[in-house]
Design a protein around this motif. Structure first.
Motif, mmCIF file in Angstrom:
data_model
loop_
_atom_site.group_PDB
_atom_site.id
_atom_site.type_symbol
_atom_site.label_atom_id
_atom_site.label_comp_id
_atom_site.label_asym_id
_atom_site.label_seq_id
_atom_site.Cartn_x
_atom_site.Cartn_y
_atom_site.Cartn_z
ATOM 1 N N UNK A 69 0.841 -1.202 0.000
ATOM 2 C CA UNK A 69 0.000 0.000 0.000
ATOM 3 C C UNK A 69 0.874 1.248 0.000
ATOM 4 N N UNK A 70 1.902 1.229 0.830
ATOM 5 C CA UNK A 70 2.785 2.373 0.899
ATOM 6 C C UNK A 70 3.501 2.632 -0.406
ATOM 7 N N UNK A 71 3.931 1.577 -1.076
ATOM 8 C CA UNK A 71 4.609 1.736 -2.361
ATOM 9 C C UNK A 71 3.662 2.298 -3.409
ATOM 10 N N UNK A 72 2.401 1.874 -3.390
ATOM 11 C CA UNK A 72 1.425 2.405 -4.344
ATOM 12 C C UNK A 72 1.215 3.900 -4.141
ATOM 13 N N UNK A 73 1.166 4.328 -2.895
ATOM 14 C CA UNK A 73 0.999 5.752 -2.607
ATOM 15 C C UNK A 73 2.232 6.537 -3.044
ATOM 16 N N UNK A 74 3.418 5.994 -2.797
ATOM 17 C CA UNK A 74 4.643 6.661 -3.235
ATOM 18 C C UNK A 74 4.673 6.814 -4.754
ATOM 19 N N UNK A 75 4.316 5.761 -5.484
ATOM 20 C CA UNK A 75 4.311 5.824 -6.954
ATOM 21 C C UNK A 75 3.329 6.890 -7.434
ATOM 22 N N UNK A 76 2.166 6.929 -6.807
ATOM 23 C CA UNK A 76 1.156 7.920 -7.190
ATOM 24 C C UNK A 76 1.680 9.333 -6.983
#
Length: 282
Positions: A83-90
């Motif tokens: 989840x954290x990686x998805x937010x960072x990518x966004x």
């Protein structure tokens, strides 16, 4: 004006880019990324919009987390790290290297802290509303309370929706139900049940965000509800040593959805936070 960004479309069925989260955007200026909690979507945070609308110079991005609202599901295991990686990518894709602020509520509060740990020099500050800090079973929680209850209203509700409502609501009356119906229930209906259940198995980061970075000098706000029986209000005090310029407020007469239970108080605190950020920015 509202702009909605969803999955990129190709021939046939939509195929979302891996970084892309659906988000609703208002305004222009310094970006503020808003992150909702578990089994909700961006509509949980829309009641904060009047605070931003009363001020110029803020570009608000209300995001749906993976598997919530209109955002695509994760393609691999559903964990805090994913989840954290998805937010960072966004954030990196949409904002590039631009400085930004972040608002996170409940589970979104943990993700906001993750952004600070990973993108600290770009983060101007964060507003953490009823943020998740400790795992279930290790939280210091107040006794469960219900401050208003309308039995006739509860009897008329759909049983499944009544169960979700009464499990969290401090005010189980018309006003409490209307706020829950408009801002919590839509996201609850839209989230992916299996993904949400899988996330509960590893919903905390293996390393707390604060353990991965030094103290952050941004302007921060932590708001909790005195009657919050979900994440409590005492454990969040642990965050203050890591955020030396944080304002901490525990709001009486408020449960986990503190911004719905006491909107005027939360709006005042959020407005002061934004004004302090703006003074430093300008």
């Amino acid at each position: 004006m509202t702009e909605e960004t969803g999955p990129t479309k190709t021939a046939g069925r939509p195929k979302p880019a891996r970084w892309l989260l659906h988000h609703v955007e208002f305004g222009s200026g310094t970006p503020v990324v808003l992150l909702h909690g578990h089994t909700a979507d961006h509509r949980l945070l829309l009641p904060l919009e009047p605070v931003f609308a009363a001020r110029r110079g803020w570009r608000r991005l209300y995001a749906d987390l993976p598997g919530s609202g209109r955002s695509p599901r994760l393609t691999g295991p559903v964990t805090a790290e994913a989840m954290g990686e998805a937010v960072l990518r966004f954030v990196d894709k949409v904002l590039g290297t631009e400085p930004f602020a972040v608002v996170g509520i409940s589970y979104g509060g943990q993700l906001a802290r993750h952004l600070i740990a990973e993108r600290g020099p770009r983060v101007l500050g964060a507003a953490l509303i009823a943020p998740l800090v400790r795992p279930a079973g290790e939280r210091t929680l107040p006794e469960r309370q219900v401050l208003a209850r309308d039995d006739a209203l509860l009897a008329a509700l759909d049983p499944a929706e009544r169960e979700v409502f009464t499990s969290v609501a401090l005010y189980q009356d018309d006003a409490g139900w209307n706020a829950f119906r408009d801002h919590v229930l839509p996201g609850f209906r839209a989230h992916h049940r299996e993904d949400a259940a899988e996330l509960l198995k590893s919903y905390l980061f293996r390393e707390a965000p604060e353990s991965r970075s030094g103290a952050h000098d941004g302007i921060h706000l932590v708001v909790t509800g005195r009657q919050d029986h979900v994440v409590g209000w005492r454990d969040q005090l642990e965050l203050l040593d890591h955020y030396p310029h944080a304002t901490y407020a525990v709001v009486d007469g408020a449960g986990h959805n503190v911004h719905l239970d006491q909107p005027d108080t939360v709006h005042g605190l959020l407005g002061n936070w934004l004004d302090t950020l703006a003074a430093q920015r300008d």
